[in-house]
Scaffold this active site. Structure first.
Site, PDB file in Angstrom:
ATOM      1  N   ARG A   1       0.851  -1.193   0.000  1.00  0.00           N
ATOM      2  CA  ARG A   1       0.000   0.000   0.000  1.00  0.00           C
ATOM      3  C   ARG A   1       0.886   1.242   0.000  1.00  0.00           C
ATOM      4  O   ARG A   1       1.697   1.420   0.909  1.00  0.00           O
ATOM      5  CB  ARG A   1      -0.904  -0.011   1.231  1.00  0.00           C
ATOM      6  CG  ARG A   1      -1.715   1.267   1.379  1.00  0.00           C
ATOM      7  CD  ARG A   1      -2.627   1.276   2.612  1.00  0.00           C
ATOM      8  NE  ARG A   1      -3.335   2.544   2.624  1.00  0.00           N
ATOM      9  CZ  ARG A   1      -3.388   3.378   3.664  1.00  0.00           C
ATOM     10  NH1 ARG A   1      -2.824   3.068   4.806  1.00  0.00           N
ATOM     11  NH2 ARG A   1      -4.021   4.526   3.560  1.00  0.00           N
TER      12      ARG A   1
ATOM     13  N   HIS B   1      -3.116  10.911   0.763  1.00  0.00           N
ATOM     14  CA  HIS B   1      -2.603  10.712   2.118  1.00  0.00           C
ATOM     15  C   HIS B   1      -2.063  12.068   2.598  1.00  0.00           C
ATOM     16  O   HIS B   1      -0.877  12.246   2.843  1.00  0.00           O
ATOM     17  CB  HIS B   1      -1.531   9.620   2.128  1.00  0.00           C
ATOM     18  CG  HIS B   1      -1.330   8.963   3.470  1.00  0.00           C
ATOM     19  ND1 HIS B   1      -1.489   7.615   3.686  1.00  0.00           N
ATOM     20  CD2 HIS B   1      -0.976   9.475   4.665  1.00  0.00           C
ATOM     21  CE1 HIS B   1      -1.227   7.326   4.960  1.00  0.00           C
ATOM     22  NE2 HIS B   1      -0.908   8.448   5.576  1.00  0.00           N
TER      23      HIS B   1
ATOM     24  N   GLU C   1      -7.520   8.400   6.326  1.00  0.00           N
ATOM     25  CA  GLU C   1      -7.843   9.080   7.578  1.00  0.00           C
ATOM     26  C   GLU C   1      -8.338  10.513   7.386  1.00  0.00           C
ATOM     27  O   GLU C   1      -7.684  11.472   7.829  1.00  0.00           O
ATOM     28  CB  GLU C   1      -6.625   9.075   8.524  1.00  0.00           C
ATOM     29  CG  GLU C   1      -6.145   7.675   8.846  1.00  0.00           C
ATOM     30  CD  GLU C   1      -5.138   7.633  10.005  1.00  0.00           C
ATOM     31  OE1 GLU C   1      -4.802   8.699  10.544  1.00  0.00           O
ATOM     32  OE2 GLU C   1      -4.711   6.522  10.359  1.00  0.00           O
TER      33      GLU C   1
ATOM     34  N   ASN D   1      -7.420   1.731   9.847  1.00  0.00           N
ATOM     35  CA  ASN D   1      -6.102   1.920  10.457  1.00  0.00           C
ATOM     36  C   ASN D   1      -6.293   1.884  11.967  1.00  0.00           C
ATOM     37  O   ASN D   1      -7.120   2.634  12.498  1.00  0.00           O
ATOM     38  CB  ASN D   1      -5.526   3.295  10.090  1.00  0.00           C
ATOM     39  CG  ASN D   1      -5.296   3.461   8.588  1.00  0.00           C
ATOM     40  OD1 ASN D   1      -5.416   2.510   7.818  1.00  0.00           O
ATOM     41  ND2 ASN D   1      -4.958   4.669   8.183  1.00  0.00           N
TER      42      ASN D   1
ATOM     43  N   TYR E   1      -4.393   1.684  15.903  1.00  0.00           N
ATOM     44  CA  TYR E   1      -3.179   1.723  16.737  1.00  0.00           C
ATOM     45  C   TYR E   1      -3.454   1.526  18.224  1.00  0.00           C
ATOM     46  O   TYR E   1      -2.707   0.866  18.915  1.00  0.00           O
ATOM     47  CB  TYR E   1      -2.443   3.058  16.531  1.00  0.00           C
ATOM     48  CG  TYR E   1      -1.856   3.168  15.129  1.00  0.00           C
ATOM     49  CD1 TYR E   1      -0.604   2.645  14.846  1.00  0.00           C
ATOM     50  CD2 TYR E   1      -2.575   3.744  14.093  1.00  0.00           C
ATOM     51  CE1 TYR E   1      -0.073   2.709  13.566  1.00  0.00           C
ATOM     52  CE2 TYR E   1      -2.057   3.814  12.809  1.00  0.00           C
ATOM     53  CZ  TYR E   1      -0.798   3.278  12.552  1.00  0.00           C
ATOM     54  OH  TYR E   1      -0.277   3.328  11.288  1.00  0.00           O
TER      55      TYR E   1
ATOM     56  N   GLU F   1      -3.558  -0.168   8.145  1.00  0.00           N
ATOM     57  CA  GLU F   1      -2.374   0.221   8.926  1.00  0.00           C
ATOM     58  C   GLU F   1      -2.490  -0.360  10.324  1.00  0.00           C
ATOM     59  O   GLU F   1      -3.573  -0.343  10.906  1.00  0.00           O
ATOM     60  CB  GLU F   1      -2.268   1.751   9.111  1.00  0.00           C
ATOM     61  CG  GLU F   1      -1.878   2.509   7.891  1.00  0.00           C
ATOM     62  CD  GLU F   1      -1.779   4.024   8.139  1.00  0.00           C
ATOM     63  OE1 GLU F   1      -1.581   4.454   9.305  1.00  0.00           O
ATOM     64  OE2 GLU F   1      -1.919   4.765   7.158  1.00  0.00           O
TER      65      GLU F   1
HETATM   66  C1  FCB Z   1      -1.630   7.301  10.791  1.00  0.00           C
HETATM   67  C2  FCB Z   1      -1.211   7.815   9.433  1.00  0.00           C
HETATM   68  C3  FCB Z   1       0.130   7.309   8.983  1.00  0.00           C
HETATM   69  C4  FCB Z   1       1.113   7.236  10.118  1.00  0.00           C
HETATM   70  C5  FCB Z   1       0.530   6.485  11.288  1.00  0.00           C
HETATM   71  C6  FCB Z   1       1.465   6.314  12.446  1.00  0.00           C
HETATM   72  O1  FCB Z   1      -2.473   8.231  11.392  1.00  0.00           O
HETATM   73  O2  FCB Z   1      -2.163   7.450   8.464  1.00  0.00           O
HETATM   74  O3  FCB Z   1       0.565   8.128   7.931  1.00  0.00           O
HETATM   75  O4  FCB Z   1       1.558   8.493  10.444  1.00  0.00           O
HETATM   76  O5  FCB Z   1      -0.637   7.124  11.726  1.00  0.00           O
END
Ligand code: FCB
Length: 462
Positions: A79, A123, A168, A295, A297, A361
């Site tokens: 990607r 992006h 995002e 995405n 985290y 992500e």
């Molecule tokens: C996301 C973004 C990516 C990167 C990660 C850590 O918010 O899409 O570009 O910065 O976080």
């Protein structure tokens, strides 16, 4: 902790992700126009240490080496994002052939390595010329985005199967136009809400443009949050509703349910004057998706507050708390894998017609050190291991997940944090541009290989 590699179904896609401005460099080469991130990073005080993406990982020149790293990893798919200002330096008008040529070469290099390209059209690097005309605050930007999507798809569509319109949009609209921590660094309430709407509209126009040239798989990458309330008091539960509206439902309701979020009046009050909405917009935005990119985290916990804690122009009376007694990454993000499962299961419960999901992500920033020419990034390995098991748990609970892209292939320019955060499974020495695969690269490579051999064996026996 569960040990061993989680087992994924045959055909599951393993990938790695990057984004143009974070790795390409070559910011003024071959006719590329400036983007809002060039302007922002060149403005003193905006990024950690004054870092810019001028050179970044020099991927623009070193892409063959980076594709070789992907091949060594054994991923099915890569990607990456196309930089709008390389393709249209002013964001509209004639195409800059040399800019498109770069992505053409990259796509061919990937295919020759047996890797499917997965392209993100936006992006975060809006052409500065469009920001000068109002940027995402104005409707015409959404229309220009549709035209740009056509140009890229006409050129690459014969070889690219998977497309993401936006990455995002929450960050583009609210971090960029309300908090000002990201480009263009604005602090506007109604402007940010208008930006959110126009981003959705841009997505809708791009979906049409992509389909018109025969694109097979079209989606969007959202950073949906798993949000929890700090307590079950009525005030905190109301804060949770507002946070859900701002972070998630602004996107999921129009995209997946064809309506604007239910609690928006309670969330933004007077800021939402609706002046930027027109009849028919929901129809454009709600074009069906072939997949939803997510995405993920970390989870977020919120409490009600009267104080403007985040100093955002879209102040919804919410503050974040951190009840997670767990390890935090160098981003300061708590590591809570179960919240990944909960997010996915919760989303499927709320939207029973949810399209197939790709995790576009997931990864962690760690304080890597180089020892004897390599990086033993045990924390990153454990983060990936635990999140892949959490993903598997969501799939066992019935969520239709088709693939996973690790963030990121390379250490890179982490936006306002500059080069202070390392997310790569490959280390980049920014002085020499040397690439060094970390332990996490080898771990992910072995996971992919073991997935393949497991399914090959099963086929032999059947
Ligand atoms: C996301 C973004 C990516 C990167 C990660 C850590 O918010 O899409 O570009 O910065 O976080």
């Amino acid at each position: 902790m569960t040990t061993g590699f989680p087992l994924f179904p045959p055909g599951f896609t393993f990938g790695a992700a990057t984004a143009g401005y974070q790795i390409e460099g070559a910011y003024d080469e071959d006719g590329r126009g400036p983007s809002i991130w060039d302007t922002f990073s060149h403005t003193p005080g905006r990024t950690a240490g004054g870092a810019t993406g001028d050179t970044a990982c020099d991927h623009y020149h070193r892409y063959p080496e980076d594709v070789a790293l992907l091949r060594g990893l054994g991923v099915d798919s890569y990607r990456f994002s196309v930089a709008w200002p390389r393709v249209q330096p002013d964001g509209r008008g004639p195409v800059n052939e040399k800019g498109l040529d770069f992505y053409d070469r990259l796509v061919d290099e990937l295919l020759a390595a047996g890797i499917s390209p997965a392209v993100t059209l936006y992006h975060w690097d809006l052409p500065q010329a469009l920001e000068d005309r109002g940027g995402w605050r104005v409707r015409e930007t959404a229309e220009f985005f549709g035209a740009y999507a056509s140009l890229v798809a006409e050129r690459l569509g014969d070889r690219v199967g998977r497309w993401m319109t936006l990455n995002e949009p929450y960050c583009s609209a609210f971090v960029g136009y309300a908090e000002g921590r990201h480009a263009p660094g604005a602090r506007e309430g109604t402007g940010a809400l208008a930006a959110a709407h126009h981003l959705l509209l841009a997505h809708g126009h791009a979906v049409r443009a992509l389909r018109a040239v025969g694109a097979r798989e079209v989606g969007i990458a959202l950073n949906l949050d798993r949000i929890e309330a700090a307590s079950d008091s009525a005030a905190d539960l109301a804060a949770l509703r507002r946070a859900e509206t701002l972070h998630n439902e602004v996107w999921t309701e129009p995209l997946l349910a064809g309506r604007y979020p239910q609690d928006e009046a309670a969330t933004w009050g007077e800021l939402a004057d609706g002046s930027y909405r027109r009849d028919g917009d929901l129809g454009i935005i709600g074009a069906s998706l072939d997949f939803l990119g997510i995405n993920f985290y970390r989870p977020v916990t919120v409490a009600d507050t009267a104080l403007p804690i985040r100093r955002s122009a879209v102040d919804i009376g919410v503050r974040e708390t951190d009840p997670y007694g767990t390890r935090h990454t160098t981003m300061g993000w708590p590591v809570v894998p179960r919240s990944f499962t909960e997010l996915l299961v919760g989303l499927r419960d709320r939207y029973p017609g949810l399209p197939p999901v790709f995790i576009t992500e997931n990864g962690s920033a760690e304080a890597d050190t180089v020892e004897a020419g390599t990086v033993h990034d045990a924390e990153r390995v454990s983060y990936l291991h635990d999140h892949l098991h959490a993903l598997r748990a969501a799939m066992e609970a019935g969520v239709d997940v088709r693939g996973y892209y690790v963030w990121s292939l390379l250490d890179n320019f982490e936006w306002a944090r500059g080069y202070t955060q390392r997310f790569g499974i490959v280390r980049v020495d920014y002085g020499t541009q040397q690439r060094t695969p970390k332990d996490s690269y080898r771990w992910y490579r072995d996971l992919i290989a073991s997935h393949r051999s497991h399914h090959a064996r099963k086929q032999d026996h059947s």
